[in-house]
Scaffold this motif. Structure first.
Motif, mmCIF file in Angstrom:
data_model
loop_
_atom_site.group_PDB
_atom_site.id
_atom_site.type_symbol
_atom_site.label_atom_id
_atom_site.label_comp_id
_atom_site.label_asym_id
_atom_site.label_seq_id
_atom_site.Cartn_x
_atom_site.Cartn_y
_atom_site.Cartn_z
ATOM 1 N N LYS A 41 42.142 45.519 31.287
ATOM 2 C CA LYS A 41 43.413 45.193 32.049
ATOM 3 C C LYS A 41 44.806 45.674 31.295
ATOM 4 C CE LYS A 41 41.151 43.123 35.251
ATOM 5 N NZ LYS A 41 40.570 43.878 36.140
ATOM 6 N N SER A 42 45.660 46.213 31.879
ATOM 7 C CA SER A 42 46.889 46.700 31.338
ATOM 8 C C SER A 42 47.894 45.459 31.221
ATOM 9 C CB SER A 42 47.707 47.781 31.971
ATOM 10 O OG SER A 42 47.989 47.299 33.451
ATOM 11 N N ALA A 43 48.970 45.481 30.524
ATOM 12 C CA ALA A 43 49.709 44.559 30.265
ATOM 13 C C ALA A 43 50.392 44.367 31.661
ATOM 14 C CB ALA A 43 50.992 44.937 29.306
ATOM 15 N N SER A 44 50.580 45.027 32.709
ATOM 16 C CA SER A 44 51.207 44.793 34.113
ATOM 17 C C SER A 44 50.138 43.981 34.966
ATOM 18 C CB SER A 44 51.854 45.922 34.639
ATOM 19 O OG SER A 44 50.785 46.790 34.950
ATOM 20 N N GLU A 45 48.878 44.600 34.552
ATOM 21 C CA GLU A 45 47.770 43.671 35.484
ATOM 22 C C GLU A 45 47.507 42.396 34.920
ATOM 23 O OE1 GLU A 45 44.484 46.850 36.535
ATOM 24 O OE2 GLU A 45 44.744 46.702 34.646
ATOM 25 N N VAL A 46 47.783 42.151 33.729
ATOM 26 C CA VAL A 46 47.518 40.618 33.141
ATOM 27 C C VAL A 46 48.650 39.818 33.702
ATOM 28 C CG1 VAL A 46 47.725 39.299 31.085
ATOM 29 C CG2 VAL A 46 46.483 41.535 30.976
ATOM 30 N N ALA A 47 49.931 40.368 33.733
ATOM 31 C CA ALA A 47 51.260 39.608 34.299
ATOM 32 C C ALA A 47 50.989 39.344 35.716
ATOM 33 C CB ALA A 47 52.314 40.391 34.248
ATOM 34 N N LEU A 48 50.360 40.064 36.434
ATOM 35 C CA LEU A 48 50.114 39.851 37.821
ATOM 36 C C LEU A 48 48.959 38.662 37.921
ATOM 37 C CD1 LEU A 48 49.927 43.494 39.407
ATOM 38 C CD2 LEU A 48 51.556 41.686 39.896
ATOM 39 N N MET A 49 48.004 38.839 36.914
ATOM 40 C CA MET A 49 46.884 37.827 36.937
ATOM 41 C C MET A 49 47.557 36.425 36.645
ATOM 42 S SD MET A 49 43.906 40.156 35.366
ATOM 43 C CE MET A 49 42.874 38.720 35.143
ATOM 44 N N ARG A 50 48.381 36.512 35.817
ATOM 45 C CA ARG A 50 49.093 35.433 35.232
ATOM 46 C C ARG A 50 49.918 34.695 36.327
ATOM 47 N NH1 ARG A 50 49.895 36.818 29.158
ATOM 48 N NH2 ARG A 50 47.856 36.169 28.222
ATOM 49 N N TYR A 131 49.568 40.396 45.379
ATOM 50 C CA TYR A 131 49.778 41.963 44.923
ATOM 51 C C TYR A 131 48.164 42.461 44.399
ATOM 52 C CZ TYR A 131 54.284 41.619 45.694
ATOM 53 O OH TYR A 131 55.696 41.427 46.388
ATOM 54 N N CYS A 132 47.163 41.901 45.384
ATOM 55 C CA CYS A 132 45.880 42.335 45.003
ATOM 56 C C CYS A 132 45.251 41.806 43.837
ATOM 57 C CB CYS A 132 45.700 44.072 45.059
ATOM 58 S SG CYS A 132 46.152 44.793 46.564
ATOM 59 N N TYR A 133 45.750 40.681 43.253
ATOM 60 C CA TYR A 133 45.168 40.085 42.168
ATOM 61 C C TYR A 133 44.967 38.601 42.631
ATOM 62 C CZ TYR A 133 45.442 44.114 39.130
ATOM 63 O OH TYR A 133 45.356 45.254 38.740
ATOM 64 N N ALA A 134 43.833 37.998 42.362
ATOM 65 C CA ALA A 134 43.430 36.917 43.014
ATOM 66 C C ALA A 134 43.262 35.976 41.904
ATOM 67 C CB ALA A 134 41.970 36.926 43.921
ATOM 68 N N SER A 135 43.413 34.690 42.298
ATOM 69 C CA SER A 135 43.059 33.486 41.460
ATOM 70 C C SER A 135 42.175 32.570 41.918
ATOM 71 C CB SER A 135 44.544 32.733 40.913
ATOM 72 O OG SER A 135 45.001 32.101 42.220
ATOM 73 N N ASP A 136 41.811 31.800 41.135
ATOM 74 C CA ASP A 136 40.635 30.807 41.576
ATOM 75 C C ASP A 136 40.704 29.627 40.547
ATOM 76 O OD1 ASP A 136 38.139 29.411 42.044
ATOM 77 O OD2 ASP A 136 36.943 31.325 42.195
ATOM 78 N N VAL A 137 41.207 28.554 41.256
ATOM 79 C CA VAL A 137 41.413 27.176 40.571
ATOM 80 C C VAL A 137 40.593 26.129 41.237
ATOM 81 C CG1 VAL A 137 43.286 25.804 39.728
ATOM 82 C CG2 VAL A 137 43.857 28.066 39.979
#
Length: 197
Positions: A41-50, A131-137
């Protein structure tokens, strides 16, 4: 491998486009390559995931604060979706599980149509898409706001397993990681904890 039986017209076009000497049977799917690419993952992808994770955590936090006995499970689902959308998520990432009492034992329970009872726990498995990044909690909490002694004991054991697994993951973050070892650690901690007097 390329499946030439699906559409003969496409097969003919692909065969015509291949360099001479190359057969259609030599074509393979890019799935393995794509799977490897998804791991980095790029830094921007990690930011979106977070951000997706933070939005979902805030949504579940709001659900915890508003849970009351006799509330219908779907109301918590609605609160989760509202809170996530108000924080910028485009949608929920998947149909959420909101399961009170014994319904939490049903894998992928999504009816979410029963009342929550005092003295029971409610399990929520939900996440947003940002923005196309999913979380699962997934979280479990007492409907009445306080754990019984037995619920607190089990919750403490699960929390201990969770913390130990996270610590193990952090220690090996830059090494080859075997998820089976992490799973075995969780199983051992849970098993030992449930055997304590």
């Amino acid at each position: 491998l390329f499946d030439s039986s699906i559409n003969p017209a496409v097969t003919a076009l692909v065969e015509a486009a291949l360099p001479s000497g190359r057969s259609i049977a030599s074509l393979s799917t890019p799935s393995r390559l794509l799977q490897r690419l998804r791991l980095v993952k790029s830094a921007s992808e990690v930011a979106l995931m977070r951000r997706a994770a933070a939005i979902s955590a805030a949504g579940i936090d709001a659900c915890m604060r508003t849970t009351r006995p006799d509330m219908i499970e779907e109301r918590l689902e609605a609160i989760m979706e509202y809170e996530c959308r108000m924080r910028g998520a485009q949608r929920l990432a998947y149909p959420p599980v909101v399961a009170g009492g014994d319904r939490a034992n049903t894998l992928h329970y999504v009816n979410n149509d029963q009342p929550l009872r005092a003295g029971e726990l409610v399990l929520m498995d939900a996440g947003c898409e940002y923005y196309c990044y999913a979380s699962d909690v997934t979280r479990t909490w007492p409907v009445s706001g306080r754990f019984s002694e037995a619920q607190r004991e089990v919750y403490s054991i699960v929390l201990e397993a969770n913390k130990l697994c996270i610590a193990q993951l952090e220690q090996v973050a830059h090494k080859s990681l075997n998820m089976y070892d992490i799973n075995r650690l969780a199983e051992q901690v849970l098993s030992d904890g449930m055997r304590r007097p």
